[in-house]
Design a protein around this motif. Structure first.
Motif, PDB file in Angstrom:
ATOM      1  N   LEU A  78    -127.493  27.591  55.938  1.00  0.00           N
ATOM      2  CA  LEU A  78    -128.590  28.272  56.628  1.00  0.00           C
ATOM      3  C   LEU A  78    -128.089  29.442  57.458  1.00  0.00           C
ATOM      4  CD1 LEU A  78    -130.328  25.010  57.877  1.00  0.00           C
ATOM      5  CD2 LEU A  78    -130.924  26.344  55.839  1.00  0.00           C
ATOM      6  N   SER A  79    -126.831  29.802  57.290  1.00  0.00           N
ATOM      7  CA  SER A  79    -126.239  30.882  58.076  1.00  0.00           C
ATOM      8  C   SER A  79    -125.421  31.798  57.173  1.00  0.00           C
ATOM      9  CB  SER A  79    -125.347  30.310  59.176  1.00  0.00           C
ATOM     10  OG  SER A  79    -124.154  29.779  58.607  1.00  0.00           O
ATOM     11  N   GLU A  80    -124.805  32.795  57.788  1.00  0.00           N
ATOM     12  CA  GLU A  80    -123.975  33.725  57.028  1.00  0.00           C
ATOM     13  C   GLU A  80    -122.651  33.114  56.591  1.00  0.00           C
ATOM     14  OE1 GLU A  80    -124.231  38.062  58.420  1.00  0.00           O
ATOM     15  OE2 GLU A  80    -124.766  36.924  60.227  1.00  0.00           O
ATOM     16  N   ARG A  81    -122.334  31.937  57.113  1.00  0.00           N
ATOM     17  CA  ARG A  81    -121.092  31.276  56.729  1.00  0.00           C
ATOM     18  C   ARG A  81    -121.197  30.767  55.294  1.00  0.00           C
ATOM     19  NH1 ARG A  81    -122.143  29.508  61.884  1.00  0.00           N
ATOM     20  NH2 ARG A  81    -123.045  27.549  61.139  1.00  0.00           N
ATOM     21  N   ASP A  82    -120.187  31.035  54.503  1.00  0.00           N
ATOM     22  CA  ASP A  82    -120.199  30.611  53.111  1.00  0.00           C
ATOM     23  C   ASP A  82    -119.918  29.127  52.980  1.00  0.00           C
ATOM     24  OD1 ASP A  82    -120.759  33.085  52.013  1.00  0.00           O
ATOM     25  OD2 ASP A  82    -118.650  33.667  51.898  1.00  0.00           O
ATOM     26  N   VAL A  83    -120.621  28.480  52.069  1.00  0.00           N
ATOM     27  CA  VAL A  83    -120.322  27.097  51.703  1.00  0.00           C
ATOM     28  C   VAL A  83    -119.691  27.149  50.316  1.00  0.00           C
ATOM     29  CG1 VAL A  83    -121.218  24.780  51.329  1.00  0.00           C
ATOM     30  CG2 VAL A  83    -122.333  26.291  52.986  1.00  0.00           C
ATOM     31  N   LYS A  84    -118.394  27.087  50.270  1.00  0.00           N
ATOM     32  CA  LYS A  84    -117.713  27.142  48.977  1.00  0.00           C
ATOM     33  C   LYS A  84    -116.318  26.562  49.120  1.00  0.00           C
ATOM     34  CE  LYS A  84    -116.090  31.912  49.683  1.00  0.00           C
ATOM     35  NZ  LYS A  84    -116.137  33.288  49.138  1.00  0.00           N
ATOM     36  N   VAL A  85    -115.737  26.245  47.991  1.00  0.00           N
ATOM     37  CA  VAL A  85    -114.374  25.730  48.010  1.00  0.00           C
ATOM     38  C   VAL A  85    -113.429  26.884  48.306  1.00  0.00           C
ATOM     39  CG1 VAL A  85    -114.956  23.891  46.401  1.00  0.00           C
ATOM     40  CG2 VAL A  85    -114.053  26.036  45.526  1.00  0.00           C
ATOM     41  N   SER A  86    -112.267  26.577  48.829  1.00  0.00           N
ATOM     42  CA  SER A  86    -111.302  27.615  49.189  1.00  0.00           C
ATOM     43  C   SER A  86    -110.702  28.256  47.955  1.00  0.00           C
ATOM     44  CB  SER A  86    -110.174  27.016  50.037  1.00  0.00           C
ATOM     45  OG  SER A  86    -109.370  26.149  49.240  1.00  0.00           O
ATOM     46  N   ARG A  87    -110.170  29.451  48.147  1.00  0.00           N
ATOM     47  CA  ARG A  87    -109.527  30.160  47.039  1.00  0.00           C
ATOM     48  C   ARG A  87    -108.330  29.367  46.507  1.00  0.00           C
ATOM     49  NH1 ARG A  87    -108.583  36.438  47.890  1.00  0.00           N
ATOM     50  NH2 ARG A  87    -110.833  36.185  48.107  1.00  0.00           N
ATOM     51  N   SER A  88    -107.629  28.694  47.412  1.00  0.00           N
ATOM     52  CA  SER A  88    -106.467  27.928  46.962  1.00  0.00           C
ATOM     53  C   SER A  88    -106.898  26.717  46.133  1.00  0.00           C
ATOM     54  CB  SER A  88    -105.623  27.476  48.154  1.00  0.00           C
ATOM     55  OG  SER A  88    -106.380  26.663  49.027  1.00  0.00           O
ATOM     56  N   GLU A  89    -108.040  26.125  46.477  1.00  0.00           N
ATOM     57  CA  GLU A  89    -108.521  24.999  45.669  1.00  0.00           C
ATOM     58  C   GLU A  89    -108.985  25.482  44.301  1.00  0.00           C
ATOM     59  OE1 GLU A  89    -111.413  21.065  45.774  1.00  0.00           O
ATOM     60  OE2 GLU A  89    -111.679  22.604  47.316  1.00  0.00           O
ATOM     61  N   VAL A  90    -109.662  26.633  44.277  1.00  0.00           N
ATOM     62  CA  VAL A  90    -110.052  27.206  42.982  1.00  0.00           C
ATOM     63  C   VAL A  90    -108.824  27.390  42.102  1.00  0.00           C
ATOM     64  CG1 VAL A  90    -111.023  29.214  41.796  1.00  0.00           C
ATOM     65  CG2 VAL A  90    -112.094  28.379  43.901  1.00  0.00           C
ATOM     66  N   GLY A  91    -107.776  27.970  42.686  1.00  0.00           N
ATOM     67  CA  GLY A  91    -106.544  28.193  41.930  1.00  0.00           C
ATOM     68  C   GLY A  91    -105.932  26.908  41.424  1.00  0.00           C
ATOM     69  N   ALA A  92    -105.967  25.859  42.257  1.00  0.00           N
ATOM     70  CA  ALA A  92    -105.395  24.571  41.869  1.00  0.00           C
ATOM     71  C   ALA A  92    -106.177  23.944  40.718  1.00  0.00           C
ATOM     72  CB  ALA A  92    -105.365  23.630  43.063  1.00  0.00           C
ATOM     73  N   ILE A  93    -107.504  24.045  40.778  1.00  0.00           N
ATOM     74  CA  ILE A  93    -108.339  23.480  39.712  1.00  0.00           C
ATOM     75  C   ILE A  93    -108.125  24.244  38.406  1.00  0.00           C
ATOM     76  CG2 ILE A  93    -110.727  23.180  38.929  1.00  0.00           C
ATOM     77  CD1 ILE A  93    -111.451  22.600  41.870  1.00  0.00           C
ATOM     78  N   VAL A  94    -108.101  25.574  38.506  1.00  0.00           N
ATOM     79  CA  VAL A  94    -107.903  26.385  37.306  1.00  0.00           C
ATOM     80  C   VAL A  94    -106.540  26.086  36.684  1.00  0.00           C
ATOM     81  CG1 VAL A  94    -107.612  28.744  36.446  1.00  0.00           C
ATOM     82  CG2 VAL A  94    -109.470  28.210  38.048  1.00  0.00           C
ATOM     83  N   SER A  95    -105.522  26.045  37.512  1.00  0.00           N
ATOM     84  CA  SER A  95    -104.171  25.773  37.001  1.00  0.00           C
ATOM     85  C   SER A  95    -104.088  24.424  36.313  1.00  0.00           C
ATOM     86  CB  SER A  95    -103.150  25.838  38.144  1.00  0.00           C
ATOM     87  OG  SER A  95    -103.082  27.127  38.696  1.00  0.00           O
ATOM     88  N   ARG A  96    -104.775  23.432  36.891  1.00  0.00           N
ATOM     89  CA  ARG A  96    -104.726  22.098  36.295  1.00  0.00           C
ATOM     90  C   ARG A  96    -105.448  22.044  34.954  1.00  0.00           C
ATOM     91  NH1 ARG A  96    -104.035  18.754  33.695  1.00  0.00           N
ATOM     92  NH2 ARG A  96    -103.793  16.494  33.974  1.00  0.00           N
ATOM     93  N   MET A  97    -106.536  22.789  34.819  1.00  0.00           N
ATOM     94  CA  MET A  97    -107.345  22.674  33.610  1.00  0.00           C
ATOM     95  C   MET A  97    -106.882  23.594  32.484  1.00  0.00           C
ATOM     96  SD  MET A  97    -109.436  20.249  33.897  1.00  0.00           S
ATOM     97  CE  MET A  97    -110.087  20.593  32.266  1.00  0.00           C
ATOM     98  N   LEU A  98    -106.214  24.673  32.785  1.00  0.00           N
ATOM     99  CA  LEU A  98    -105.811  25.607  31.730  1.00  0.00           C
ATOM    100  C   LEU A  98    -104.950  24.896  30.691  1.00  0.00           C
ATOM    101  CD1 LEU A  98    -105.008  28.964  33.569  1.00  0.00           C
ATOM    102  CD2 LEU A  98    -106.965  28.404  32.129  1.00  0.00           C
TER     103      LEU A  98
END
Length: 363
Positions: A320-340
């Motif tokens: 409900l605010s300007e603060r983003d609700v999302k996973v961190s960039r490092s978590e995105v990288g970890a998930i991508v690396s694991r799945m590739l």
């Protein structure tokens, strides 16, 4: 494209390359999916996605009057309808006055400005690919026009009920799930030499769960983007009936005095999204890796949605605010690396459990 001249082949290659570059600008998440896919599926999904994105950009354009938005969407639908003689120039001429000037033009509007290039690239695809992509795109466009017309007097969309929320999510994303499935399950090869395609039981399971895969991703976006949807598009997707139950007027969804009630509805929306997790996982576990399709391409956005739902549970008020609700960039990288390179579909459920509990980069 047999018999095409070298210049035509060169133009086709340049158009397709531009489409891939355009996706990078309009959606980092979908660009990641397309990058993970191999050819030819990568290009098929790329072109299909851009066709959808053109309609989505028009529907989200708060500076265009609703009546004009609906007319533009109906015109775009006619352009893509093989039984309608409307040419793409009719749409481009109609939308031209609403496209921002070059210096103020976003990547989304650049794609709209280049609609003829996208349509031209689509029409160059194999007949079976065109037949797989066109119906769900037409359904998406007509659904968006329907919602714009339904709320023409409201200025923006004001979803009333859970049923209507799911209806909207179907048009916006369930159709994309069907597009993906159509491409995977279509017969391939030249006319008269089609292959058998995927196993009938696999095809049945995919179609039974394709809609849930799309609805999951769309509902997660709706739950986390309440602030942006209201301020940037004047849309409120949180159902009025759910807000009423918490004593929140829909037009005051972001007001401080109603923060507790609005937060409760964000949590309720996230919980509703979770009801589609099992079917979406079943979809992923059934996906065959054919024609460049890869498990990782679709498992990554699914697992990111799981992580986003975890973050929404921890801090729903941030939606409900300007603060983003999302996973961190490092978590995105970890998930991508694991799945590739991963082909074991059984891994999806294990990763879902781990990511739901804590950030994957901290596991």
């Amino acid at each position: 494209m047999s018999g095409s001249s070298p210049s035509t082949l060169s133009e086709a290659a340049a158009d397709l390359e531009w489409c891939h570059e355009a996706v990078e600008g309009v959606s980092r998440t979908f660009a990641l999916t397309i990058d993970v896919l191999d050819e030819p599926m990568s290009s098929y999904i790329c072109v299909g996605y851009l066709l959808c994105r053109i309609a989505d950009t028009v529907e989200d354009a708060h500076h265009i009057p609703p009546e004009t938005q609906a007319t533009l969407l109906r015109t775009y639908h006619a352009v893509l309808d093989p039984d309608d003689p409307t040419g793409v120039e009719t749409f481009t001429e109609s939308v031209a006055e609403w496209i921002p000037e070059d210096g103020e033009r976003t990547a989304d509007w650049e794609v709209v400005a280049r609609t003829p290039r996208v349509v031209r690239t689509f029409e160059r695809q194999p007949d079976s690919v065109i037949a797989a992509i066109r119906p769900p795109v037409l359904e998406l466009v007509s659904g968006m026009a329907l919602f714009v017309e339904r709320y023409a007097d409201s200025g923006g969309l004001r979803i009333r009920t859970r049923t209507e929320l799911e209806e909207y999510c179907y048009y916006a994303a369930g159709t994309v799930g069907l597009l993906i499935t159509n491409l995977i399950c279509r017969n391939t090869g030249p006319p008269g030499e089609e292959t058998e395609g995927v196993d009938p039981s696999v095809e049945r399971t995919l179609y039974e769960n394709a809609e849930s895969f799309g609805l999951l991703l769309q509902l997660v976006n709706i739950a986390k983007d309440v602030y942006d949807d209201y301020h940037e598009e004047d849309n409120v997707y949180l159902p009025a009936t759910w807000l009423d139950a918490e004593g929140v007027p829909q037009e005051r969804v972001l007001a401080a005095e109603y923060a507790d009630g609005s937060t409760a509805v964000v949590k309720r929306t996230a919980e509703h999204a979770r009801t589609f997790l099992d079917d979406a996982q079943r979809y992923l576990e059934t996906l065959p890796e054919v024609e460049g399709n890869r498990l990782a391409a679709w498992a990554i956005p699914y697992l990111l949605a799981v992580g986003t739902l975890r973050e929404l549970s921890a801090r729903p008020e941030d939606a409900l605010s300007e603060r983003d609700v999302k996973v961190s960039r490092s978590e995105v990288g970890a998930i991508v690396s694991r799945m590739l390179g991963e082909t074991d579909s059984a891994l999806v459920g294990d990763l879902r459990t781990r990511i739901a509990a804590r950030p994957f980069d901290q596991a």
